[in-house]
Scaffold this motif. Structure first.
Motif, PDB file in Angstrom:
ATOM      1  N   SER A   1     -17.680  12.385 -10.458  1.00  0.00           N
ATOM      2  CA  SER A   1     -16.507  12.260  -9.601  1.00  0.00           C
ATOM      3  C   SER A   1     -15.863  13.610  -9.304  1.00  0.00           C
ATOM      4  O   SER A   1     -16.163  14.619  -9.951  1.00  0.00           O
ATOM      5  CB  SER A   1     -15.470  11.348 -10.266  1.00  0.00           C
ATOM      6  OG  SER A   1     -14.892  12.015 -11.384  1.00  0.00           O
ATOM      7  N   GLN A   2     -14.944  13.612  -8.365  1.00  0.00           N
ATOM      8  CA  GLN A   2     -14.170  14.813  -8.051  1.00  0.00           C
ATOM      9  C   GLN A   2     -13.379  15.264  -9.276  1.00  0.00           C
ATOM     10  O   GLN A   2     -13.269  16.453  -9.551  1.00  0.00           O
ATOM     11  CB  GLN A   2     -13.240  14.556  -6.864  1.00  0.00           C
ATOM     12  CG  GLN A   2     -12.493  15.792  -6.392  1.00  0.00           C
ATOM     13  CD  GLN A   2     -13.426  16.911  -5.922  1.00  0.00           C
ATOM     14  OE1 GLN A   2     -14.454  16.662  -5.310  1.00  0.00           O
ATOM     15  NE2 GLN A   2     -13.068  18.148  -6.229  1.00  0.00           N
ATOM     16  N   GLU A   3     -12.849  14.311 -10.022  1.00  0.00           N
ATOM     17  CA  GLU A   3     -12.120  14.636 -11.257  1.00  0.00           C
ATOM     18  C   GLU A   3     -13.030  15.329 -12.266  1.00  0.00           C
ATOM     19  O   GLU A   3     -12.614  16.268 -12.950  1.00  0.00           O
ATOM     20  CB  GLU A   3     -11.515  13.381 -11.881  1.00  0.00           C
ATOM     21  CG  GLU A   3     -10.353  12.807 -11.096  1.00  0.00           C
ATOM     22  CD  GLU A   3      -9.876  11.483 -11.667  1.00  0.00           C
ATOM     23  OE1 GLU A   3     -10.356  11.060 -12.753  1.00  0.00           O
ATOM     24  OE2 GLU A   3      -9.017  10.855 -11.028  1.00  0.00           O
ATOM     25  N   ASP A   4     -14.281  14.861 -12.378  1.00  0.00           N
ATOM     26  CA  ASP A   4     -15.249  15.497 -13.277  1.00  0.00           C
ATOM     27  C   ASP A   4     -15.487  16.943 -12.867  1.00  0.00           C
ATOM     28  O   ASP A   4     -15.548  17.843 -13.715  1.00  0.00           O
ATOM     29  CB  ASP A   4     -16.589  14.753 -13.255  1.00  0.00           C
ATOM     30  CG  ASP A   4     -16.489  13.345 -13.806  1.00  0.00           C
ATOM     31  OD1 ASP A   4     -15.675  13.094 -14.710  1.00  0.00           O
ATOM     32  OD2 ASP A   4     -17.256  12.489 -13.313  1.00  0.00           O
ATOM     33  N   LEU A   5     -15.626  17.162 -11.561  1.00  0.00           N
ATOM     34  CA  LEU A   5     -15.879  18.509 -11.064  1.00  0.00           C
ATOM     35  C   LEU A   5     -14.673  19.420 -11.286  1.00  0.00           C
ATOM     36  O   LEU A   5     -14.828  20.595 -11.618  1.00  0.00           O
ATOM     37  CB  LEU A   5     -16.264  18.467  -9.586  1.00  0.00           C
ATOM     38  CG  LEU A   5     -17.567  17.731  -9.282  1.00  0.00           C
ATOM     39  CD1 LEU A   5     -17.812  17.674  -7.786  1.00  0.00           C
ATOM     40  CD2 LEU A   5     -18.742  18.372 -10.002  1.00  0.00           C
ATOM     41  N   GLU A   6     -13.475  18.867 -11.123  1.00  0.00           N
ATOM     42  CA  GLU A   6     -12.264  19.659 -11.372  1.00  0.00           C
ATOM     43  C   GLU A   6     -12.157  20.042 -12.839  1.00  0.00           C
ATOM     44  O   GLU A   6     -11.802  21.167 -13.174  1.00  0.00           O
ATOM     45  CB  GLU A   6     -11.030  18.890 -10.910  1.00  0.00           C
ATOM     46  CG  GLU A   6     -10.934  18.790  -9.397  1.00  0.00           C
ATOM     47  CD  GLU A   6      -9.863  17.818  -8.905  1.00  0.00           C
ATOM     48  OE1 GLU A   6      -9.083  17.298  -9.744  1.00  0.00           O
ATOM     49  OE2 GLU A   6      -9.816  17.589  -7.686  1.00  0.00           O
ATOM     50  N   GLU A   7     -12.513  19.112 -13.719  1.00  0.00           N
ATOM     51  CA  GLU A   7     -12.486  19.407 -15.150  1.00  0.00           C
ATOM     52  C   GLU A   7     -13.520  20.478 -15.493  1.00  0.00           C
ATOM     53  O   GLU A   7     -13.253  21.391 -16.273  1.00  0.00           O
ATOM     54  CB  GLU A   7     -12.763  18.133 -15.954  1.00  0.00           C
ATOM     55  CG  GLU A   7     -12.620  18.335 -17.443  1.00  0.00           C
ATOM     56  CD  GLU A   7     -12.791  17.031 -18.213  1.00  0.00           C
ATOM     57  OE1 GLU A   7     -13.219  17.115 -19.383  1.00  0.00           O
ATOM     58  OE2 GLU A   7     -12.503  15.954 -17.667  1.00  0.00           O
ATOM     59  N   ALA A   8     -14.699  20.378 -14.894  1.00  0.00           N
ATOM     60  CA  ALA A   8     -15.738  21.393 -15.118  1.00  0.00           C
ATOM     61  C   ALA A   8     -15.262  22.753 -14.611  1.00  0.00           C
ATOM     62  O   ALA A   8     -15.466  23.777 -15.277  1.00  0.00           O
ATOM     63  CB  ALA A   8     -17.035  20.989 -14.416  1.00  0.00           C
ATOM     64  N   ALA A   9     -14.624  22.771 -13.455  1.00  0.00           N
ATOM     65  CA  ALA A   9     -14.142  24.027 -12.879  1.00  0.00           C
ATOM     66  C   ALA A   9     -13.119  24.694 -13.787  1.00  0.00           C
ATOM     67  O   ALA A   9     -13.079  25.922 -13.888  1.00  0.00           O
ATOM     68  CB  ALA A   9     -13.544  23.772 -11.494  1.00  0.00           C
ATOM     69  N   ASN A  10     -12.308  23.895 -14.472  1.00  0.00           N
ATOM     70  CA  ASN A  10     -11.315  24.451 -15.394  1.00  0.00           C
ATOM     71  C   ASN A  10     -11.961  25.197 -16.556  1.00  0.00           C
ATOM     72  O   ASN A  10     -11.360  26.103 -17.123  1.00  0.00           O
ATOM     73  CB  ASN A  10     -10.398  23.358 -15.935  1.00  0.00           C
ATOM     74  CG  ASN A  10      -9.439  22.845 -14.896  1.00  0.00           C
ATOM     75  OD1 ASN A  10      -9.083  23.543 -13.954  1.00  0.00           O
ATOM     76  ND2 ASN A  10      -9.019  21.594 -15.047  1.00  0.00           N
ATOM     77  N   ALA A  11     -13.175  24.818 -16.918  1.00  0.00           N
ATOM     78  CA  ALA A  11     -13.868  25.459 -18.029  1.00  0.00           C
ATOM     79  C   ALA A  11     -14.529  26.777 -17.626  1.00  0.00           C
ATOM     80  O   ALA A  11     -14.927  27.556 -18.492  1.00  0.00           O
ATOM     81  CB  ALA A  11     -14.923  24.511 -18.593  1.00  0.00           C
ATOM     82  N   LEU A  12     -14.643  27.045 -16.328  1.00  0.00           N
ATOM     83  CA  LEU A  12     -15.360  28.229 -15.844  1.00  0.00           C
ATOM     84  C   LEU A  12     -14.491  29.486 -15.914  1.00  0.00           C
ATOM     85  O   LEU A  12     -13.280  29.427 -15.752  1.00  0.00           O
ATOM     86  CB  LEU A  12     -15.805  28.026 -14.402  1.00  0.00           C
ATOM     87  CG  LEU A  12     -16.728  26.841 -14.132  1.00  0.00           C
ATOM     88  CD1 LEU A  12     -17.015  26.750 -12.642  1.00  0.00           C
ATOM     89  CD2 LEU A  12     -17.999  26.954 -14.941  1.00  0.00           C
TER      90      LEU A  12
END
Length: 149
Positions: A83-94
């Motif tokens: 989901s978009q939420e999953d991608l946003e969470e992943a982006a926060n880890a970068l």
């Protein structure tokens, strides 16, 4: 995905892989493709993104990648589970100034065990993964000469 096919699936994993700069060199993608070709995993979803130095995030279209990246081969791999939420969470880890791949796959090699477990009324109650860096640190703490550079 049809409900009956879900009952036959193996465990699902996801990873967020990060590289410095705009896009990976392409060393990992052929190895992932080999796992797919051998029937060990099935890619369910993949997304690529970049995180600029200012922290802004942009998606990368798989079709626009250089052939050298290897990830262009995955164009069209999408079930919608990521989901978009999953991608946003992943982006926060970068880290800023990096690119990343987010992959979700089925572990087809484990499907027979997972199906047998479900049919017998069993269920998975915990799962985890030990990162290689943590394992190396633990080994080095036990015996510094056991870990070589």
């Amino acid at each position: 995905m049809a409900p009956e096919s879900i009952e036959e699936m193996g465990p699902i994993d996801y990873v967020v892989l990060e590289w410095p700069g705009r896009q990976p060199k392409g060393d990992a993608a052929p190895l992932i493709l080999e796992l797919v070709d051998r029937g060990i995993i099935r890619i369910l979803d993949i997304a690529l993104m970049v995180k600029a130095e200012d922290g802004s995030i942009a998606a990368i279209d798989l079709g626009e990648l250089d052939a050298d990246s290897g990830f262009a081969e995955f164009q069209g791999a999408s079930t919608g589970l990521l989901s978009q939420e999953d991608l946003e969470e992943a982006a926060n880890a970068l880290q800023p100034g990096t690119s990343a791949a987010v992959l979700m796959w089925e572990n087809r090699w484990a499907a027979p065990v997972a199906v047998a477990l479900r049919r017998s009324g069993g269920q998975l109650v915990a799962s985890g993964r030990i990162e290689i860096q943590a394992m190396l640190a633990a080994l080095e703490a036990l015996d510094p000469s056991a870990v070589t550079s």
